[in-house]
Design a protein around this motif. Structure first.
Motif, PDB file in Angstrom:
ATOM      1  N   ARG A  89      -5.218   9.751   1.716  1.00  0.00           N
ATOM      2  CA  ARG A  89      -3.843  10.210   1.844  1.00  0.00           C
ATOM      3  C   ARG A  89      -2.856   9.053   1.941  1.00  0.00           C
ATOM      4  N   PHE A  90      -3.348   7.879   2.313  1.00  0.00           N
ATOM      5  CA  PHE A  90      -2.470   6.730   2.471  1.00  0.00           C
ATOM      6  C   PHE A  90      -2.543   5.787   1.275  1.00  0.00           C
ATOM      7  N   LEU A  91      -3.202   6.181   0.208  1.00  0.00           N
ATOM      8  CA  LEU A  91      -3.268   5.375  -1.005  1.00  0.00           C
ATOM      9  C   LEU A  91      -2.191   5.820  -1.983  1.00  0.00           C
ATOM     10  N   ILE A 105      -2.099  -5.653  -2.825  1.00  0.00           N
ATOM     11  CA  ILE A 105      -2.625  -4.292  -2.759  1.00  0.00           C
ATOM     12  C   ILE A 105      -3.777  -4.152  -3.751  1.00  0.00           C
ATOM     13  N   PRO A 106      -4.954  -3.699  -3.322  1.00  0.00           N
ATOM     14  CA  PRO A 106      -6.055  -3.477  -4.270  1.00  0.00           C
ATOM     15  C   PRO A 106      -5.844  -2.181  -5.041  1.00  0.00           C
ATOM     16  N   TYR A 107      -6.160  -2.227  -6.332  1.00  0.00           N
ATOM     17  CA  TYR A 107      -5.996  -1.045  -7.179  1.00  0.00           C
ATOM     18  C   TYR A 107      -7.328  -0.472  -7.638  1.00  0.00           C
ATOM     19  N   LEU A 122      -6.407  -1.800   4.583  1.00  0.00           N
ATOM     20  CA  LEU A 122      -5.410  -0.787   4.304  1.00  0.00           C
ATOM     21  C   LEU A 122      -4.995  -0.109   5.597  1.00  0.00           C
ATOM     22  N   PRO A 123      -3.737   0.246   5.743  1.00  0.00           N
ATOM     23  CA  PRO A 123      -3.278   0.843   7.009  1.00  0.00           C
ATOM     24  C   PRO A 123      -3.808   2.239   7.190  1.00  0.00           C
ATOM     25  N   CYS A 127      -8.426  17.333  -4.260  1.00  0.00           N
ATOM     26  CA  CYS A 127      -8.129  16.839  -5.605  1.00  0.00           C
ATOM     27  C   CYS A 127      -7.270  15.576  -5.518  1.00  0.00           C
ATOM     28  N   ARG A 128      -7.668  14.574  -6.261  1.00  0.00           N
ATOM     29  CA  ARG A 128      -6.886  13.344  -6.353  1.00  0.00           C
ATOM     30  C   ARG A 128      -7.140  12.727  -7.710  1.00  0.00           C
ATOM     31  N   LYS A 129      -6.077  12.488  -8.457  1.00  0.00           N
ATOM     32  CA  LYS A 129      -6.221  12.087  -9.850  1.00  0.00           C
ATOM     33  C   LYS A 129      -6.866  10.719 -10.001  1.00  0.00           C
TER      34      LYS A 129
END
Length: 632
Positions: free
Chosen positions: A162-164, A147-149, A86-87, A464-466
């Motif tokens: 932050r880059f996801l 892209i991995p999920y 991932l970048p 926080c990140r859903k």
């Protein structure tokens, strides 16, 4: 042989099948057997890409891999030596994000699968293992650019959340070090009264950062008061032992003792000092010193405490004989009873004032010491810079220490060889020791409450990140009253099957984790295994903003007119400029006098303007408040 040419008859290599970037050549002897598998793998990959079922794992997690594959997910191999897939455009990430990594497992040392730079594949080599391994390795190659999920890593600083994208799940929260480090948990639990009506001292042992000056002073005071409480405990214990001997209890050792050195005697005044210090502490906790002069000296000055500790060490560590009066025994018992109501940890702190000193920048138990002399602890902190550093220290795993030791031959025969019980075995032990309800009424509720409080106090710090989730491991110890005490909370607890208990437990918790984070997204009523929802914080409703303006308006209070009637001033004192000056003092309607003219005192010099404030409702016009002339 010339130019690398091999002897023998080989058919002319002509293209036989083209499948995207894969080219099969007629020269392979088993190509026909792999045609169907390749076609099925391609169909499976296309379905996984369409359903966003691509996952990526760092480390050895065979259970997670197997369960995800059973759900139709395809793994994208994580590149190690070339960096993450991932970048990460920004290398200078925030220190609070990058500095809270809790790595408890070794990183996966397996090298990336080596693929030839050309587009030709040797299926004999690719499928030299069993068919299942070969199929998944092939599909991983097919999704190398997808892209991995679902991302599972052992360290949270491998990727930056932050880059996801919003639909990429990852098993970490940023800035979770607020409760997964000893320092973070120590600091955040002090804010518990702002979140809940609970006392952190009732489930979390007292903890201080000796690298911070304010915490260092608080620790010194705590050590002093703990020593004073221990003196009272020693008096009660000595009295209890003397009463047992007086009642006829025979001494265990009947052999004649050798002549020993006469012990040092500590006078009863030492007990009085401990009593006064404890009483002063109780008064402080009850705010009974609110009227006391702040500059008034305490019962014991720092120099007095230093002398007190010297005599305390003589009694506790050097075998000095503690002398006390009969009248002091009852006072000690009474004050100890009062202290138990306000000091939740008094019974579990013992009577020797032993503290665990743990470096902030080391892990796996390195550098941990038990110390009972204040001067030695302070000297260690001042001389060792590692003690001053607040690192992202990883938890002490019992098995990581015990696996290097040999079991004692005098240990209880019922203890397992790997020194680990399951919760079911522990509950059976409680049943045998006469505490059948301790697990369900004390231990489990106490552990749940401690975890809830730790997360409550950290919710404003953790990012926080859903689509994020995380698996944590909480360490507890139990007191003689079965009360659980939270030691620490670990991020990325090891899932390695180190014992027979962890082999079952870790496999089960991984399976249940996928049920919660994957299956429950599609079915809210699905089976979540052993996981249960223990707390759901009510949502705080934010009122809709309607553009309300809050203003304060008014008018300047004018100087009163000397001949103005009292009645007119009472009617419109705030609007004197609307009153016409009338020297006759007669009514406008009847012409009869309303009030006889009264002389007014000479107004004071012009000062700051005073205003009559008013509150405005939405849409309402300005209002004024009637005041007497000359009022403020």
């Amino acid at each position: 042989m010339q130019g690398g040419e091999r002897r023998g008859a080989y058919p002319t290599p002509t293209p036989h099948l083209s499948a995207g970037s894969l080219v099969l050549w007629r020269g392979f002897s088993k190509a026909s057997q792999h045609m169907g598998r390749l076609r099925n793998a391609k169909i499976h990959v296309e379905r996984a890409v369409k359903q966003k079922k691509i996952f990526m794992i760092q480390g050895r997690y065979p259970v997670i891999r197997c369960l995800l594959r059973q759900r139709g997910w395809v793994e994208k191999k994580m590149v190690h030596h070339l960096g993450t897939t991932l970048p990460q455009p920004h290398k200078d990430l925030d220190s609070s994000v990058m500095g809270d990594s809790d790595m408890t497992e070794e990183e996966d040392e397996d090298e990336e699968e080596a693929f030839r730079p050309s587009q030709l594949f040797d299926f004999d080599e690719l499928l030299e293992f069993d068919d299942l391994h070969g199929k998944h390795a092939l599909m991983s190659r097919m999704v190398r650019n997808e892209i991995p999920y679902f991302i599972w890593t052992t360290r949270r600083d491998i990727l930056d959340c932050r880059f996801l994208s919003k639909d990429q799940m990852i098993n970490h929260y940023a800035r979770a070090g607020s409760f997964t480090t000893k320092v973070g948990l120590c600091l955040n639990l002090r804010n518990l009264p702002w979140f809940d009506e609970a006392d952190a001292d009732s489930f979390f042992p007292r903890c201080y950062r000796l690298g911070a000056e304010d915490d260092k002073k608080a620790f010194i005071e705590d050590f002093w008061l703990t020593a004073a409480r221990n003196v009272l405990k020693l008096v009660v214990k000595c009295e209890w032992k003397s009463n047992s001997v007086d009642e006829g209890e025979a001494p265990r050792d009947k052999q004649p003792k050798k002549q020993e050195k006469k012990p040092v005697l500590v006078s009863p005044e030492f007990v009085d000092e401990a009593l006064c210090a404890c009483e002063e502490h109780l008064n402080n906790l009850a705010h009974m010193d609110i009227d006391k002069d702040v500059e008034a000296p305490l019962h014991l000055s720092p120099e007095g405490w230093s002398l007190f500790l010297q005599r305390y060490y003589q009694v506790v560590h050097e075998g000095a004989e503690l002398r006390y009066l009969d009248t002091q025994v009852q006072r000690c018992e009474d004050i100890l009873q009062q202290l138990r109501a306000v000091v939740p940890q008094m019974d579990m702190e013992g009577d020797r004032n032993i503290w665990i000193v743990k470096p902030g920048a080391k892990s796996r138990g390195r550098g941990i010491m038990c110390m009972d002399h204040l001067e030695e602890m302070l000297k260690l902190v001042d001389c060792n810079p590692m003690m001053m550093k607040d690192g992202n220290s990883v938890h002490l795993c019992n098995n990581s220490i015990q696996k290097h030791l040999e079991n004692s031959c005098h240990r209880h025969p019922l203890l397992p060889a790997d020194n680990m019980w399951s919760s079911q075995k522990f509950q059976a032990h409680l049943q045998e020791t006469g505490a059948p309800n301790a697990w369900s009424t004390v231990i489990v509720p106490g552990m749940k409450a401690a975890v809830i409080h730790a997360l409550q106090t950290s919710q404003d710090t953790v990012q926080c990140r859903k689509a994020s989730f995380e698996l944590y491991g909480a360490d507890f110890v139990f007191g003689e009253d079965f009360q659980p005490w939270l030691i620490e909370i670990n991020a990325s607890p090891t899932m390695a099957p180190s014992t027979a208990v962890t082999a079952r437990l870790c496999a089960g918790v991984q399976a249940d984790t996928l049920r919660v984070v994957i299956d429950r997204r599609l079915d809210r009523n699905c089976d979540t295994g052993a996981f249960e929802l223990i707390y759901k914080q009510p949502a705080v409703e934010v009122p809709q903003y309607v553009g309300i303006r809050l203003l304060v308006e008014g008018s300047t209070i004018k100087k009163p007119l000397a001949m103005m009637s009292h009645r007119r001033m009472a009617v419109r004192p705030a609007l004197p400029h609307l009153l016409a000056p009338r020297g006759s003092g007669e009514s406008k309607d009847s012409g009869s006098p309303i009030h006889s003219p009264l002389p007014f005192p000479k107004p004071p010099q012009q000062g700051p303007a005073a205003f009559s404030p008013c509150a405005l409702a939405p849409g309402a016009g300005p209002q004024t408040t009637a005041q007497q002339a000359g009022g403020h």
